[in-house]
Design a protein around this motif. Structure first.
Motif, PDB file in Angstrom:
ATOM      1  N   GLU A  43      30.238 -54.374  34.379  1.00 28.17           N
ATOM      2  CA  GLU A  43      29.151 -53.447  34.082  1.00 28.17           C
ATOM      3  C   GLU A  43      29.493 -52.041  34.574  1.00 28.17           C
ATOM      4  OE1 GLU A  43      25.551 -54.918  35.715  1.00 28.17           O
ATOM      5  OE2 GLU A  43      25.435 -56.654  34.385  1.00 28.17           O
ATOM      6  N   PRO A  44      28.936 -51.015  33.930  1.00 29.04           N
ATOM      7  CA  PRO A  44      29.193 -49.638  34.364  1.00 29.04           C
ATOM      8  C   PRO A  44      28.754 -49.409  35.807  1.00 29.04           C
ATOM      9  CG  PRO A  44      28.134 -49.661  32.210  1.00 29.04           C
ATOM     10  CD  PRO A  44      28.090 -51.072  32.725  1.00 29.04           C
ATOM     11  N   SER A  45      29.513 -48.587  36.518  1.00 26.48           N
ATOM     12  CA  SER A  45      29.224 -48.303  37.919  1.00 26.48           C
ATOM     13  C   SER A  45      29.476 -46.833  38.204  1.00 26.48           C
ATOM     14  CB  SER A  45      30.118 -49.165  38.821  1.00 26.48           C
ATOM     15  OG  SER A  45      30.117 -48.684  40.151  1.00 26.48           O
ATOM     16  N   LEU A  46      28.741 -46.281  39.167  1.00 30.40           N
ATOM     17  CA  LEU A  46      28.960 -44.895  39.587  1.00 30.40           C
ATOM     18  C   LEU A  46      30.347 -44.701  40.180  1.00 30.40           C
ATOM     19  CD1 LEU A  46      25.506 -44.051  41.212  1.00 30.40           C
ATOM     20  CD2 LEU A  46      26.505 -42.904  39.237  1.00 30.40           C
ATOM     21  N   PHE A  47      30.955 -45.780  40.624  1.00 29.14           N
ATOM     22  CA  PHE A  47      32.301 -45.695  41.187  1.00 29.14           C
ATOM     23  C   PHE A  47      33.371 -45.525  40.106  1.00 29.14           C
ATOM     24  CE2 PHE A  47      29.985 -48.036  44.510  1.00 29.14           C
ATOM     25  CZ  PHE A  47      30.359 -47.322  45.640  1.00 29.14           C
ATOM     26  N   ASP A  48      33.010 -45.759  38.834  1.00 28.63           N
ATOM     27  CA  ASP A  48      33.993 -45.731  37.752  1.00 28.63           C
ATOM     28  C   ASP A  48      34.529 -44.333  37.495  1.00 28.63           C
ATOM     29  OD1 ASP A  48      33.571 -48.418  37.367  1.00 28.63           O
ATOM     30  OD2 ASP A  48      32.257 -48.159  35.626  1.00 28.63           O
ATOM     31  N   SER A  49      35.842 -44.223  37.394  1.00 27.61           N
ATOM     32  CA  SER A  49      36.440 -43.028  36.808  1.00 27.61           C
ATOM     33  C   SER A  49      36.349 -43.185  35.294  1.00 27.61           C
ATOM     34  CB  SER A  49      37.903 -42.910  37.236  1.00 27.61           C
ATOM     35  OG  SER A  49      38.666 -43.949  36.633  1.00 27.61           O
ATOM     36  N   PRO A  50      36.520 -42.108  34.515  1.00 33.45           N
ATOM     37  CA  PRO A  50      36.495 -42.262  33.058  1.00 33.45           C
ATOM     38  C   PRO A  50      37.493 -43.298  32.549  1.00 33.45           C
ATOM     39  CG  PRO A  50      36.360 -39.949  33.641  1.00 33.45           C
ATOM     40  CD  PRO A  50      36.622 -40.692  34.917  1.00 33.45           C
ATOM     41  N   ALA A  51      38.701 -43.335  33.137  1.00 29.21           N
ATOM     42  CA  ALA A  51      39.716 -44.301  32.698  1.00 29.21           C
ATOM     43  C   ALA A  51      39.281 -45.730  33.001  1.00 29.21           C
ATOM     44  CB  ALA A  51      41.052 -43.999  33.362  1.00 29.21           C
ATOM     45  N   GLU A  52      38.662 -45.949  34.167  1.00 26.08           N
ATOM     46  CA  GLU A  52      38.180 -47.287  34.522  1.00 26.08           C
ATOM     47  C   GLU A  52      37.035 -47.706  33.602  1.00 26.08           C
ATOM     48  OE1 GLU A  52      39.010 -47.406  39.355  1.00 26.08           O
ATOM     49  OE2 GLU A  52      37.239 -46.380  38.580  1.00 26.08           O
ATOM     50  N   ARG A  53      36.123 -46.780  33.322  1.00 22.98           N
ATOM     51  CA  ARG A  53      35.008 -47.113  32.437  1.00 22.98           C
ATOM     52  C   ARG A  53      35.518 -47.407  31.022  1.00 22.98           C
ATOM     53  NH1 ARG A  53      29.783 -45.394  32.357  1.00 22.98           N
ATOM     54  NH2 ARG A  53      29.941 -45.704  34.610  1.00 22.98           N
ATOM     55  N   TYR A  54      36.512 -46.638  30.582  1.00 25.98           N
ATOM     56  CA  TYR A  54      37.081 -46.869  29.251  1.00 25.98           C
ATOM     57  C   TYR A  54      37.627 -48.293  29.132  1.00 25.98           C
ATOM     58  CZ  TYR A  54      40.484 -46.826  25.466  1.00 25.98           C
ATOM     59  OH  TYR A  54      41.211 -47.164  24.349  1.00 25.98           O
ATOM     60  N   LEU A  55      38.343 -48.762  30.153  1.00 22.77           N
ATOM     61  CA  LEU A  55      38.910 -50.113  30.099  1.00 22.77           C
ATOM     62  C   LEU A  55      37.818 -51.179  30.091  1.00 22.77           C
ATOM     63  CD1 LEU A  55      41.987 -49.796  32.495  1.00 22.77           C
ATOM     64  CD2 LEU A  55      41.981 -49.923  29.985  1.00 22.77           C
ATOM     65  N   LYS A  56      36.731 -50.936  30.834  1.00 24.40           N
ATOM     66  CA  LYS A  56      35.592 -51.860  30.798  1.00 24.40           C
ATOM     67  C   LYS A  56      34.972 -51.884  29.402  1.00 24.40           C
ATOM     68  CE  LYS A  56      33.954 -51.576  35.611  1.00 24.40           C
ATOM     69  NZ  LYS A  56      32.795 -51.204  36.463  1.00 24.40           N
ATOM     70  N   ALA A  57      34.724 -50.690  28.852  1.00 22.71           N
ATOM     71  CA  ALA A  57      34.094 -50.594  27.532  1.00 22.71           C
ATOM     72  C   ALA A  57      35.017 -51.143  26.448  1.00 22.71           C
ATOM     73  CB  ALA A  57      33.725 -49.139  27.232  1.00 22.71           C
ATOM     74  N   ARG A  58      36.318 -50.964  26.614  1.00 26.45           N
ATOM     75  CA  ARG A  58      37.296 -51.459  25.633  1.00 26.45           C
ATOM     76  C   ARG A  58      37.176 -52.974  25.484  1.00 26.45           C
ATOM     77  NH1 ARG A  58      42.906 -53.061  26.308  1.00 26.45           N
ATOM     78  NH2 ARG A  58      44.091 -52.740  24.376  1.00 26.45           N
ATOM     79  N   TRP A  59      37.014 -53.659  26.597  1.00 26.07           N
ATOM     80  CA  TRP A  59      36.834 -55.110  26.557  1.00 26.07           C
ATOM     81  C   TRP A  59      35.601 -55.472  25.740  1.00 26.07           C
ATOM     82  CZ3 TRP A  59      39.284 -59.561  28.111  1.00 26.07           C
ATOM     83  CH2 TRP A  59      38.509 -60.720  28.164  1.00 26.07           C
ATOM     84  N   SER A  60      34.510 -54.755  25.960  1.00 21.24           N
ATOM     85  CA  SER A  60      33.271 -55.034  25.235  1.00 21.24           C
ATOM     86  C   SER A  60      33.403 -54.735  23.750  1.00 21.24           C
ATOM     87  CB  SER A  60      32.119 -54.208  25.825  1.00 21.24           C
ATOM     88  OG  SER A  60      31.869 -54.575  27.162  1.00 21.24           O
ATOM     89  N   VAL A  61      34.007 -53.596  23.418  1.00 16.97           N
ATOM     90  CA  VAL A  61      34.175 -53.211  22.008  1.00 16.97           C
ATOM     91  C   VAL A  61      35.022 -54.225  21.257  1.00 16.97           C
ATOM     92  CG1 VAL A  61      35.218 -51.463  20.487  1.00 16.97           C
ATOM     93  CG2 VAL A  61      33.808 -50.754  22.421  1.00 16.97           C
ATOM     94  N   GLN A  62      36.030 -54.777  21.924  1.00 19.05           N
ATOM     95  CA  GLN A  62      36.894 -55.763  21.286  1.00 19.05           C
ATOM     96  C   GLN A  62      36.180 -57.093  21.032  1.00 19.05           C
ATOM     97  OE1 GLN A  62      40.039 -55.671  24.199  1.00 19.05           O
ATOM     98  NE2 GLN A  62      41.324 -54.361  22.943  1.00 19.05           N
ATOM     99  N   HIS A  63      35.080 -57.344  21.749  1.00 18.00           N
ATOM    100  CA  HIS A  63      34.394 -58.630  21.611  1.00 18.00           C
ATOM    101  C   HIS A  63      33.094 -58.557  20.824  1.00 18.00           C
ATOM    102  CE1 HIS A  63      37.261 -59.667  24.743  1.00 18.00           C
ATOM    103  NE2 HIS A  63      37.025 -60.927  24.464  1.00 18.00           N
ATOM    104  N   PHE A  64      32.529 -57.365  20.677  1.00 15.66           N
ATOM    105  CA  PHE A  64      31.330 -57.195  19.869  1.00 15.66           C
ATOM    106  C   PHE A  64      31.686 -56.464  18.583  1.00 15.66           C
ATOM    107  CE2 PHE A  64      29.451 -57.194  24.268  1.00 15.66           C
ATOM    108  CZ  PHE A  64      28.840 -58.440  24.157  1.00 15.66           C
ATOM    109  N   THR A  65      30.739 -56.410  17.645  1.00 16.55           N
ATOM    110  CA  THR A  65      31.008 -55.679  16.407  1.00 16.55           C
ATOM    111  C   THR A  65      29.819 -54.797  16.040  1.00 16.55           C
ATOM    112  OG1 THR A  65      31.936 -55.919  14.186  1.00 16.55           O
ATOM    113  CG2 THR A  65      30.095 -57.370  14.733  1.00 16.55           C
TER     114      THR A  65
END
Length: 532
Positions: A43-65
């Motif tokens: 899940e998104p966190s205030l600790f996330d850098s943009p690169a870290e958030r991108y990798l989290k979101a990338r996982w979600s985008v690859q699994h949802f449509t």
């Protein structure tokens, strides 16, 4: 206006023409899920850098449509009048040939969209196909091969029935005699023709419209002439055009290079890249470069409204519809003759009569309207004198210059992602460190729950008995330092790197050991020796 697979190809040419003549385009999407809970702590966190958030979101985008895409085309026809064609596209991944895609559903997303009237039957039964460049390359190679395989058992049953029917008929048929196959879907119209032509050398096929195909018995010589004719409606380029589906419109968006407007559009851009362009790269910087090349001018209305809300002390809002309502309020002095007026086109007037929040086409319309109202407000407040004539859209772009390509970043180390430059860190409140006493085996979730009822902090473990708290509100930090002072198990203080960092502590311990050993060695080495 709702657009599904049944009418998409018929409307494509007009849609492309309207995009080319537009002043700007507004976009919104609905997904089968937003944030995947796998892997853990995704899940998104205030600790996330943009690169870290991108990798989290990338996982979600690859699994949802994408289940629904809204596109509002704003055309500046005269002075301050913008005519809007707002479309609601139902999308479904291409299943033609060997192409098959796995995706997941989030129960909360399904429930949310169902509450707002989303029609899952249209998504499943009349969704427009699409594919990215990698999928298209595989499909094109398969199309050129000598065999044709099918991923859908439904299509296999339809094909078997059609082949059996034609095989029985052709044995007794005369040359130039015809028969009709009926009730075929868009994909099946092509697949039935390809399979019949490859299986039987003395037949020719031609679509008749209305889900019908004409099958004709022909001589091999006549068949050869027909195959080389430009009137063959089963040519490879036409099959590719149909299989690409919505990707054809996406390519028009890219080539048009019109300003693209969204609201909290980070996830929208990731899905655009993944579903219609290329699979998302691992590199965050490569993703940014790709998006900027595809869409050189991005405007996120969340970024814009966050700024003007603070600057002009407007009433607090929680969503796009509330922002639109506030900006349309006459108390903001926007009812002057030069204020932009949005008029829904006659064939897209559904949204003029009723509100449809969280329907992609409606939200896209709201998004573009909020942009125009915000830009006009900024222009009016930016100049000392009243605006004499209706501003052009280029004037609005000029006053929005500092917001261009800055996409809102929700709860993270930056306030926005800069797609045309470096991301700028935002100023967050100081970190807090929590020392736990008398609470064995405590974890991050328990610490989070301890504060959740009072204020919102993101939590990370620092050591066995220490946790770091981070908030985006200074008042929450002050509240916790004041009201948790006498907590029986938690001792809270402001984080000091030199004092609390495990790396610094480790370095100090190592340095201490080295110093002790050095002193010991010096003491032993410096002692007087006995001589004989």
């Amino acid at each position: 206006m709702e657009v599904g697979a049944a009418c998409f190809e018929r409307r494509l040419s007009r849609l492309q023409d309207r995009i080319r003549r537009a002043a700007f385009l507004a976009l919104d999407m609905e997904f089968t899920g937003l944030h995947s809970i796998f892997p853990q702590n995704n899940e998104p966190s205030l600790f996330d850098s943009p690169a870290e958030r991108y990798l989290k979101a990338r996982w979600s985008v690859q699994h949802f449509t994408v289940s629904q895409l809204g596109l509002a085309i704003f055309s500046n026809e005269n002075s301050n009048k913008y005519v809007v064609h707002s479309y609601n596209f139902f999308l479904f991944p291409s299943t033609m040939g060997i192409t098959d895609v796995e995706f997941t559903f989030s129960a909360s997303s399904i429930q949310f969209l169902s509450h707002y009237g989303f029609d899952y039957n249209k998504f499943l039964k009349d969704g427009i196909p699409y594919m990215n460049e990698v999928q298209e390359k595989i499909f094109s190679q398969h199309l050129s091969a000598s065999s044709w395989k099918h991923s859908s058992s439904l299509d296999r049953d339809v094909l078997k029935k059609a082949i059996d029917k034609v095989t029985c008929w052709i044995a007794a048929a005369e040359e130039e005699e015809t028969m009709i196959l009926q009730d075929l879907s868009g994909y099946q119209m092509f697949e039935v023709q390809l399979v019949l032509r490859r299986a039987l050398q003395n037949v020719w096929t031609q679509p008749l419209g209305g889900k019908k195909i004409m099958v004709k018995k022909v001589s091999p010589q006549h068949r050869q002439l027909l195959e080389n004719s430009r009137y063959d409606y089963c040519r490879k380029e036409l099959i590719l055009l149909s299989a690409r589906g919505f990707t054809n419109l996406f390519l028009t968006l890219v080539r048009a290079k019109k300003p693209l407007v969204g609201h909290n559009m980070f996830m929208d851009l990731m899905h655009l890249h993944d579903k219609f362009y290329k699979p998302l790269p691992e590199s965050y910087e490569e993703f940014k470069r790709n998006i900027h090349n595809l869409f050189p001018v991005l405007i996120d209305t969340k970024t814009v409204t966050k700024s003007i809300w603070k600057k002009y002390l407007l009433p607090r809002v929680s969503d796009l519809l509330e922002a639109y309502t506030i900006l349309c309020n006459s108390n903001l002095d926007l009812k002057d003759p030069t204020c932009p007026v949005t008029v829904l086109a006659s064939d897209c007037s559904r949204y003029a009569e009723k509100k449809f929040p969280h329907e992609a086409g409606y939200d896209a319309f709201l998004c573009g309207s909020v942009l125009l109202k915000s830009a006009h407000l900024l222009l009016c407040r930016h100049t000392d004198e009243a605006v004499a004539a209706a501003p052009s859209f280029s004037q609005y772009l000029a006053v929005l210059a500092k917001y261009l390509n800055k996409v809102n970043f929700v709860r993270g180390g930056v306030s926005s992602i800069n797609f045309s430059g470096e991301d700028t860190p935002c100023q967050l409140p100081p970190l807090l460190v929590v020392h736990v006493q008398g609470w064995p085996e405590v974890n991050e979730r328990q610490i989070y729950q301890e504060f959740k009822a009072f204020c919102h902090f993101d939590v990370r473990r620092l050591s066995k008995n220490q946790f770091i708290l981070l908030s985006n509100k200074f008042k929450h930090v002050r509240f916790v330092l004041r009201d948790f002072r006498h907590h029986p198990h938690l001792r809270i203080s402001v984080y000091r790197h030199w004092r609390h960092s495990p790396h610094v502590n480790c370095l100090l311990r190592i340095s201490g050991i080295v110093v002790v050993w050095s002193l010991l060695a010096f003491a032993l080495g410096g002692a007087p020796r006995c001589s004989f």
